[in-house]
Design an enzyme around this catalytic site. Structure first.
Site, PDB file in Angstrom:
ATOM      1  N   LYS A  12      10.441  40.450  33.327  1.00 13.23           N
ATOM      2  CA  LYS A  12      10.807  40.861  34.688  1.00 13.23           C
ATOM      3  C   LYS A  12      10.962  39.213  35.007  1.00 13.23           C
ATOM      4  O   LYS A  12      10.060  38.840  35.638  1.00 13.23           O
ATOM      5  CB  LYS A  12       9.924  41.392  36.123  1.00 13.23           C
ATOM      6  CG  LYS A  12      10.203  42.269  36.826  1.00 13.23           C
ATOM      7  CD  LYS A  12      11.671  43.068  36.691  1.00 13.23           C
ATOM      8  CE  LYS A  12      11.972  44.016  37.822  1.00 13.23           C
ATOM      9  NZ  LYS A  12      12.904  45.311  37.782  1.00 13.23           N
ATOM     10  N   THR A  57       9.527  47.799  33.553  1.00 17.28           N
ATOM     11  CA  THR A  57      10.119  46.218  34.328  1.00 17.28           C
ATOM     12  C   THR A  57       9.392  46.356  35.463  1.00 17.28           C
ATOM     13  O   THR A  57       9.276  45.261  36.181  1.00 17.28           O
ATOM     14  CB  THR A  57      11.231  45.313  34.057  1.00 17.28           C
ATOM     15  OG1 THR A  57      12.206  46.034  34.296  1.00 17.28           O
ATOM     16  CG2 THR A  57      11.544  45.412  32.705  1.00 17.28           C
ATOM     17  N   PHE A 158      22.024  -1.866  35.310  1.00 17.83           N
ATOM     18  CA  PHE A 158      22.745  -1.750  34.040  1.00 17.83           C
ATOM     19  C   PHE A 158      23.165  -2.474  33.203  1.00 17.83           C
ATOM     20  O   PHE A 158      24.932  -2.523  33.608  1.00 17.83           O
ATOM     21  CB  PHE A 158      23.387  -0.170  34.116  1.00 17.83           C
ATOM     22  CG  PHE A 158      22.988   0.559  33.158  1.00 17.83           C
ATOM     23  CD1 PHE A 158      22.080   0.212  31.386  1.00 17.83           C
ATOM     24  CD2 PHE A 158      24.099   1.100  32.357  1.00 17.83           C
ATOM     25  CE1 PHE A 158      21.727   1.058  30.533  1.00 17.83           C
ATOM     26  CE2 PHE A 158      24.444   1.783  31.236  1.00 17.83           C
ATOM     27  CZ  PHE A 158      23.412   1.509  30.255  1.00 17.83           C
ATOM     28  N   ARG A 175      22.645  -1.696  42.012  1.00 21.23           N
ATOM     29  CA  ARG A 175      23.440  -0.662  42.379  1.00 21.23           C
ATOM     30  C   ARG A 175      22.721   0.257  43.175  1.00 21.23           C
ATOM     31  O   ARG A 175      21.540   0.065  42.949  1.00 21.23           O
ATOM     32  CB  ARG A 175      24.355   0.016  40.544  1.00 21.23           C
ATOM     33  CG  ARG A 175      22.698   0.914  39.632  1.00 21.23           C
ATOM     34  CD  ARG A 175      23.282   1.025  38.568  1.00 21.23           C
ATOM     35  NE  ARG A 175      21.680   1.817  37.836  1.00 21.23           N
ATOM     36  CZ  ARG A 175      21.883   1.972  36.778  1.00 21.23           C
ATOM     37  NH1 ARG A 175      23.197   2.852  35.939  1.00 21.23           N
ATOM     38  NH2 ARG A 175      21.454   2.308  36.138  1.00 21.23           N
ATOM     39  N   GLN A 218      15.934   5.153  31.801  1.00 19.10           N
ATOM     40  CA  GLN A 218      14.924   4.995  30.669  1.00 19.10           C
ATOM     41  C   GLN A 218      13.378   4.622  31.291  1.00 19.10           C
ATOM     42  O   GLN A 218      12.667   5.341  30.457  1.00 19.10           O
ATOM     43  CB  GLN A 218      15.352   5.387  29.508  1.00 19.10           C
ATOM     44  CG  GLN A 218      16.335   5.931  28.579  1.00 19.10           C
ATOM     45  CD  GLN A 218      17.839   5.220  28.897  1.00 19.10           C
ATOM     46  OE1 GLN A 218      18.517   4.906  30.312  1.00 19.10           O
ATOM     47  NE2 GLN A 218      18.732   6.058  28.460  1.00 19.10           N
ATOM     48  N   ASN A 244      21.107  10.741  36.163  1.00 18.45           N
ATOM     49  CA  ASN A 244      21.603   9.610  37.361  1.00 18.45           C
ATOM     50  C   ASN A 244      22.980  10.050  37.394  1.00 18.45           C
ATOM     51  O   ASN A 244      23.711  10.841  37.281  1.00 18.45           O
ATOM     52  CB  ASN A 244      21.875   9.073  35.429  1.00 18.45           C
ATOM     53  CG  ASN A 244      21.848   7.194  36.663  1.00 18.45           C
ATOM     54  OD1 ASN A 244      22.371   7.326  37.328  1.00 18.45           O
ATOM     55  ND2 ASN A 244      22.423   6.533  35.821  1.00 18.45           N
ATOM     56  N   HIS A 246      25.218   9.482  40.133  1.00 10.64           N
ATOM     57  CA  HIS A 246      25.809   8.140  40.388  1.00 10.64           C
ATOM     58  C   HIS A 246      26.591   8.319  41.811  1.00 10.64           C
ATOM     59  O   HIS A 246      26.209   9.515  42.511  1.00 10.64           O
ATOM     60  CB  HIS A 246      26.920   8.312  39.750  1.00 10.64           C
ATOM     61  CG  HIS A 246      27.093   8.288  38.207  1.00 10.64           C
ATOM     62  ND1 HIS A 246      26.226   7.877  37.372  1.00 10.64           N
ATOM     63  CD2 HIS A 246      27.280   9.107  37.094  1.00 10.64           C
ATOM     64  CE1 HIS A 246      25.694   7.981  35.887  1.00 10.64           C
ATOM     65  NE2 HIS A 246      26.329   9.203  36.101  1.00 10.64           N
TER      66      HIS A 246
END
Length: 281
Positions: A12, A57, A158, A175, A218, A244, A246
């Protein structure tokens, strides 16, 4: 051709409950959602339609409520162990019981600077969670935290990635970095001070996210995992999922408006999907 039943389980899902513990001058509140799966000698109902070994259930749903009422528990991990133990204790043909428990955050209301004895407000949107898998011989417990939304407006970049004919992404050393953290961890020797540990994991995520420059999702994920494992020896290993999410700079040049990193468009999809598990050597 012979058709074989290769694996099976049932249960359930999304059984929600709110539990109020009333003491003389104060009330305590927890609100959870339970998902239960059972495995065992249920082959007959699949292969012949014989339901003589089936635990309905609806009974599983009622058990979620009854165990929440009958037992005292300080965290969802303890509740999950109590819940799964009931199915193994009372039904010999059940070989394993799995419970996934999710708890939303309600915080005591503050009135005139003082915590109110029986009123609450919804707290942060993240979810405390655990999974308990219990058999007659073992009990596995995994804990976690999901839905922790974090964002910083700078100290992220990045650069240095592979560029090929399909690459349009421009390198940047400044960023917006936004993500929703989903983390799960296994215990070194079994659950211990689960709620306090969960709060320490949360604090580590927020601290490392906020205070260190991020050259990639990462690397930030690794630094968070490193801090958690250094500070909390009760945790054996920890896994993260950090999409990520954006924020794209809006091009206002056609309107004759300058937009030097001021107005961005949040995008839900597509998104970078990043995950990893970290443990001690």
């Amino acid at each position: 051709m012979t058709i074989q039943l290769q694996s099976q389980s049932y249960g359930k899902s999304r059984v929600r409950f709110t539990k109020v513990t009333r003491q003389v001058n104060i009330h305590y509140l927890v609100e959870c959602t339970a998902h239960v799966q059972l495995a065992g000698e249920f082959e007959k109902t699949y292969l012949t339609g014989d339901n003589s070994q089936v635990i309905p259930t609806d009974t599983i749903k009622n058990t979620v409520y009854a165990i929440a009422r009958k037992h005292q528990w300080v965290d969802i991990e303890t509740y999950g162990m109590q819940l799964t133990a009931r199915f193994l204790r009372d039904f010999r043909h059940v070989s394993s019981a799995t419970a996934r428990i999710e708890q939303v955050c309600w915080q005591r209301a503050i009135v005139d600077g003082n915590p109110h004895e029986h009123s609450f407000v919804r707290g942060p949107m993240e979810i405390a969670k655990c999974e308990v898998i219990q058999t007659s011989e073992s009990c596995f417990v995994e804990s976690g935290l999901s839905g922790l939304q974090v964002l910083k407006t700078t100290a992220s970049g990045f650069v240095g990635y592979i560029v090929d004919p399909y690459t349009t992404l421009q390198p940047t050393e400044d960023r917006i970095f936004a993500t929703t953290v989903d983390s799960t961890w296994r215990w070194a020797e079994g659950p211990a001070n689960c709620d306090a540990t969960r709060e320490q994991v949360r604090d580590s995520i927020v601290k490392m996210f906020a205070t260190e420059y991020s050259p990639s999702v990462q690397y930030t994920m690794y630094r968070i995992g490193q801090k958690v494992l250094q500070d909390l020896p009760v945790i054996k290993d920890i896994s993260f999922s950090m999409p990520n999410q954006h924020r794209l700079l809006v091009d206002l040049t056609s309107l004759g408006v300058d937009n030097a990193n001021v107005v961005f468009c949040p995008t839900d999809e597509p998104y970078g999907d990043i995950s990893a598990t970290f443990g001690r050597t």
